[in-house]
Design an enzyme around this catalytic site. Structure first.
Site, mmCIF file in Angstrom:
data_model
loop_
_atom_site.group_PDB
_atom_site.id
_atom_site.type_symbol
_atom_site.label_atom_id
_atom_site.label_comp_id
_atom_site.label_asym_id
_atom_site.label_seq_id
_atom_site.Cartn_x
_atom_site.Cartn_y
_atom_site.Cartn_z
ATOM 1 N N GLU A 149 0.891 4.237 2.175
ATOM 2 C CA GLU A 149 1.179 4.291 3.168
ATOM 3 C C GLU A 149 2.573 3.483 3.635
ATOM 4 O OE1 GLU A 149 -2.122 3.071 2.407
ATOM 5 O OE2 GLU A 149 -3.256 4.498 3.584
ATOM 6 N N HIS A 180 0.768 -1.263 -0.250
ATOM 7 C CA HIS A 180 0.002 -0.268 -0.120
ATOM 8 C C HIS A 180 0.994 1.479 0.188
ATOM 9 C CE1 HIS A 180 -3.919 -2.056 1.327
ATOM 10 N NE2 HIS A 180 -3.409 -2.082 0.501
ATOM 11 N N CYS A 232 -6.495 1.015 5.585
ATOM 12 C CA CYS A 232 -6.570 -0.257 5.922
ATOM 13 C C CYS A 232 -5.951 -0.448 7.086
ATOM 14 C CB CYS A 232 -6.068 -1.052 4.642
ATOM 15 S SG CYS A 232 -4.855 -1.341 5.228
HETATM 16 N N1 LIG Z 1 -5.676 3.029 1.942
HETATM 17 C C1 LIG Z 1 -4.827 2.281 1.314
HETATM 18 C C2 LIG Z 1 -6.042 1.666 0.027
HETATM 19 C C3 LIG Z 1 -5.836 0.703 -0.820
HETATM 20 N N2 LIG Z 1 -4.562 0.594 -1.593
HETATM 21 C C4 LIG Z 1 -4.067 0.157 -2.788
HETATM 22 C C5 LIG Z 1 -4.455 -1.421 -2.470
HETATM 23 C C6 LIG Z 1 -4.697 -1.650 -4.074
HETATM 24 O O1 LIG Z 1 -3.174 -1.818 -4.893
HETATM 25 C C7 LIG Z 1 -5.824 -0.570 -3.826
HETATM 26 C C8 LIG Z 1 -6.704 -1.115 -4.233
HETATM 27 O O2 LIG Z 1 -7.853 -1.656 -4.922
HETATM 28 P P1 LIG Z 1 -9.027 -2.159 -5.662
HETATM 29 O O3 LIG Z 1 -9.813 -2.898 -4.382
HETATM 30 O O4 LIG Z 1 -9.914 -0.557 -5.169
HETATM 31 O O5 LIG Z 1 -9.495 -2.668 -6.810
HETATM 32 O O6 LIG Z 1 -5.408 -0.019 -3.735
HETATM 33 C C9 LIG Z 1 -3.558 1.933 -0.527
HETATM 34 O O7 LIG Z 1 -2.620 1.675 -1.554
HETATM 35 N N3 LIG Z 1 -4.010 2.462 0.405
#
Ligand SMILES: Nc1ccn([C@H]2C[C@H](O)[C@@H](COP(=O)(O)O)O2)c(=O)n1
Length: 216
Positions: free
Chosen positions: A91, A89, A115
């Site tokens: 973060e 992610h 998350c």
């Molecule tokens: N706070 C977050 C939330 C999500 N991500 C990233 C993880 C995945 O690459 C994407 C989410 O994919 P989706 O379920 O929308 O197809 O976003 C993050 O980096 N930070």
């Protein structure tokens, strides 16, 4: 707010400049433009108490896990063929990319609310504040657990509602006459012109737009 029709006094401090929170969130959004994720591009930017950026990151595969070899899908019945088990992610990457000794008492700007797994890392690294744009997964248990941990650890969080919905980066601005000032973002009368000009590697690129992450 400064507009293209305002008279500009070059002896006075420029008005319409980007304020710190929007500058840091825009930096997070710019980092997100590096993401290869076809569905969600998330960026993060860590800032210390002196308003110095100490780390940026975006969601992506771990080093050595090549973007072409690892899956980007999200709906395969075989979980091993979905991205979620692999992707780091934004973060996490921003924290790991830090160019300071640590990120204690720093603020983290991020497009999407962190998350639960990111909340653990945020807490353990000593970050004291999270500023986010979208909380579109607020009903998910991962977000509920995240907030429970952040609250317990007294990490504050708040949503940035930017005054500027769009921030335009125009590489041609450098060629302007020295008497000119950069327009405030957005510069209403010039946005369409700038969009015409903004090209990266021959393809038309979109300006930074805070509305790209849309709340449900
Ligand atoms: N706070 C977050 C939330 C999500 N991500 C990233 C993880 C995945 O690459 C994407 C989410 O994919 P989706 O379920 O929308 O197809 O976003 C993050 O980096 N930070």
């Amino acid at each position: 707010m400064e507009t293209a029709t305002n008279t500009r006094d070059i002896n006075k401090k420029r008005e319409g400049y980007l304020e710190w929170p929007e500058y840091f969130m825009a930096t997070a959004f710019l980092a997100a433009k590096r993401s290869k994720d076809p569905c969600s591009q998330v960026g993060a930017c860590i800032v210390n108490e002196h308003n110095v950026i100490v780390g940026t990151g975006y969601n992506g595969m771990p080093k050595g896990c090549h973007d072409e070899e690892f899956p980007w899908s999200k709906e395969s019945k075989n979980e091993l063929e979905n991205k979620y088990l692999y992707v780091c992610h934004a973060e996490l990457n921003a924290i790991l990319n830090k160019n300071s000794a640590n990120v204690r008492n720093c603020s983290l700007y991020v497009g999407l609310f962190p998350c639960n797994e990111c909340a653990k890392v945020i807490i353990q690294s000593g970050i004291k504040e999270v500023i986010y744009m979208s909380d579109k997964h607020s009903k998910k248990i991962s977000t509920i657990a995240s907030k429970r941990m952040l609250d317990a650890a007294r990490v504050t969080y708040w949503q940035l509602i930017p005054k500027n919905r769009r921030i335009v980066i125009d590489f041609d601005e450098i060629n302007w006459n020295e008497q000119n000032q950069l327009p405030a973002s957005p510069a209403p009368v010039q946005v369409s012109k700038m969009m015409e000009n903004l090209t990266i590697a021959g393809t038309t690129a979109k300006p930074l737009q805070f509305d790209e992450i849309v709340d449900n």
